[in-house]
Design an enzyme around this catalytic site. Structure first.
Site, PDB file in Angstrom:
ATOM      1  N   ARG A 103      62.196   5.349 141.311  1.00 33.07           N
ATOM      2  CA  ARG A 103      61.454   6.049 142.360  1.00 33.07           C
ATOM      3  C   ARG A 103      61.906   5.451 143.678  1.00 33.07           C
ATOM      4  O   ARG A 103      61.566   4.293 143.997  1.00 33.07           O
ATOM      5  CB  ARG A 103      59.943   5.890 142.162  1.00 33.07           C
ATOM      6  N   CYS A 111      49.873  18.105 141.225  1.00 34.33           N
ATOM      7  CA  CYS A 111      50.604  16.980 140.619  1.00 34.33           C
ATOM      8  C   CYS A 111      49.827  15.669 140.736  1.00 34.33           C
ATOM      9  O   CYS A 111      50.110  14.727 139.990  1.00 34.33           O
ATOM     10  CB  CYS A 111      51.973  16.852 141.284  1.00 34.33           C
ATOM     11  N   ARG A 163      52.709  14.479 131.717  1.00 32.05           N
ATOM     12  CA  ARG A 163      53.728  13.585 132.273  1.00 32.05           C
ATOM     13  C   ARG A 163      54.232  12.630 131.187  1.00 32.05           C
ATOM     14  O   ARG A 163      55.409  12.282 131.134  1.00 32.05           O
ATOM     15  CB  ARG A 163      53.156  12.778 133.460  1.00 32.05           C
ATOM     16  N   ASP A 207      50.177  20.778 146.410  1.00 35.42           N
ATOM     17  CA  ASP A 207      50.430  19.339 146.532  1.00 35.42           C
ATOM     18  C   ASP A 207      49.894  18.911 147.898  1.00 35.42           C
ATOM     19  O   ASP A 207      49.557  19.769 148.736  1.00 35.42           O
ATOM     20  CB  ASP A 207      51.952  19.082 146.411  1.00 35.42           C
ATOM     21  N   GLN A 234      58.077  15.624 137.237  1.00 35.92           N
ATOM     22  CA  GLN A 234      56.822  16.339 137.473  1.00 35.92           C
ATOM     23  C   GLN A 234      56.970  17.802 137.048  1.00 35.92           C
ATOM     24  O   GLN A 234      56.094  18.366 136.383  1.00 35.92           O
ATOM     25  CB  GLN A 234      56.454  16.254 138.963  1.00 35.92           C
ATOM     26  N   HIS A 285      61.392  15.926 142.458  1.00 37.33           N
ATOM     27  CA  HIS A 285      60.485  15.268 141.511  1.00 37.33           C
ATOM     28  C   HIS A 285      60.619  16.005 140.173  1.00 37.33           C
ATOM     29  O   HIS A 285      59.677  16.663 139.699  1.00 37.33           O
ATOM     30  CB  HIS A 285      59.055  15.308 142.044  1.00 37.33           C
TER      31      HIS A 285
HETATM   32  N1   CP Z   1      52.406  12.969 140.436  1.00 39.51           N
HETATM   33  C1   CP Z   1      52.906  11.728 140.557  1.00 39.51           C
HETATM   34  O1   CP Z   1      54.139  11.514 140.615  1.00 39.51           O
HETATM   35  O2   CP Z   1      51.951  10.759 140.551  1.00 39.51           O
HETATM   36  P1   CP Z   1      52.215   9.211 140.897  1.00 39.51           P
HETATM   37  O3   CP Z   1      52.670   9.145 142.341  1.00 39.51           O
HETATM   38  O4   CP Z   1      50.894   8.550 140.660  1.00 39.51           O
HETATM   39  O5   CP Z   1      53.299   8.701 139.988  1.00 39.51           O
END
Ligand code: CP
Length: 305
Positions: free
Chosen positions: A99, A261, A289, A220, A129, A126
């Site tokens: 990330r 998300c 997820r 989002d 997701q 992402h």
């Molecule tokens: N939706 C998502 O990626 O959540 P986090 O940022 O908690 O990983």
């Protein structure tokens, strides 16, 4: 696919295989240890609840091991080049989940990694997701015959959703202020992919138009991580018109479901009443997820089930 940096790295067949396997895992549970002896390193430059824990749980359930590496605790923080970090970690582990703030940094890691690299979120994409999003819709709709509407900021989550809908031939309609739309060339690329898959992809500034045929309404946050300096301008641009509300749901199909998300900023992109209503399937979505991460890891690490 060798790496999973964005949805378009995967083929339609690979995406469908991962989604169907995730749906199966949720239904029948985990069995065996298909990645026993494999080690996955997770480099995180940003906070995470769902991505970090769902990947960790998925890998442990599959018999693998995880090393969590906050970027601030690596020599990266003292300026070690990404390409050296990637080449060194590739000697120790079987996959990298990252990330990162910038997608270009993830691409740099992937260029120099000899093991699969998975995007756990960047400024542009992402994809993990999006896998969970479609698996959730697939289960709730009993297949791929549904319409999606996305209302709000066209950021990384929206881009990955657009890519996966385009590749899988799922109709999607996006409502956002025009200044937040992706570049025209990018929109045309996705429209062409959607048409090739026998579907359509539409952009509008009118949320009511976007949700008219929706089975799933997705949003989002208006202000993603790293955009805090734009908070006031974005709130001005998106509120009140682009908030997902009970009133907006009246314009959609009667059984339309709400998706997000997470994390959520109640009262901004969505009303609390919608989040807490029977329409909301956000916790199934969050659970997926883990199952889609598991299916992806098995696919990339070559485990057999
Ligand atoms: N939706 C998502 O990626 O959540 P986090 O940022 O908690 O990983």
């Amino acid at each position: 696919m060798r790496h999973f940096l964005q949805i378009l790295d995967a083929s339609r067949d690979e995406l469908l295989k991962i989604i169907k396997e995730a749906v199966r895992l949720r239904k029948t549970g985990y069995e065996g240890e298909p990645i026993k002896g494999k080690i996955v390193a997770m480099i995180f430059e940003k906070p995470s609840t769902r991505t970090r824990v769902s990947f960790t749980s998925a890998i442990l359930k599959l018999g693998g091991e995880v090393i969590y590496l906050p970027a601030s605790e690596l020599q990266l923080a003292r300026g070690e080049p990404l390409k050296d970090t990637a080449r060194v970690l590739s000697r120790y582990v079987d996959a990298l989940v990252a990330r990162l703030n910038r997608h270009s940094s993830l691409e740099e890691i992937a260029r120099h990694s000899s093991v699969p690299v998975i995007n756990a979120l960047t400024d542009l994409h992402h994809p993990c997701q999006a896998l969970a999003d479609i698996a959730t819709m697939y289960e709730h709709a009993g297949g791929l015959g549904f319409n999606v509407s996305y209302v709000g900021d066209c950021g990384n989550v929206c881009r990955s959703l657009l890519q996966i809908c385009a590749l899988l031939g799922i109709p999607i309609s996006v409502a956002s202020p025009r200044k937040y739309w992706p570049a025209e060339q990018e929109i045309q690329q996705y429209k062409t992919l959607a048409l090739t898959a026998g579907s359509r992809l539409e952009f509008t500034e009118d949320p009511e138009e976007a949700v008219a045929a929706a089975d799933f309404i997705y949003t989002d946050v208006f202000v993603s991580m790293g955009m805090e300096s734009e908070y006031e301008a974005r709130i001005r641009d998106f509120l009140p018109r682009y908030q997902v509300s009970t009133r907006l749901f009246e314009k959609a199909r009667p059984n339309a479901k709400f998706m997000h998300c997470m994390p959520i900023r109640r009262g901004e992109e969505v009303e609390d009443e919608v989040v807490e209503s029977g329409r909301s399937i956000i916790f199934d979505q969050a659970e997926y997820r883990m199952h889609t991460s598991a299916a992806l890891i098995v696919h990339l690490l070559g485990g057999s089930r």
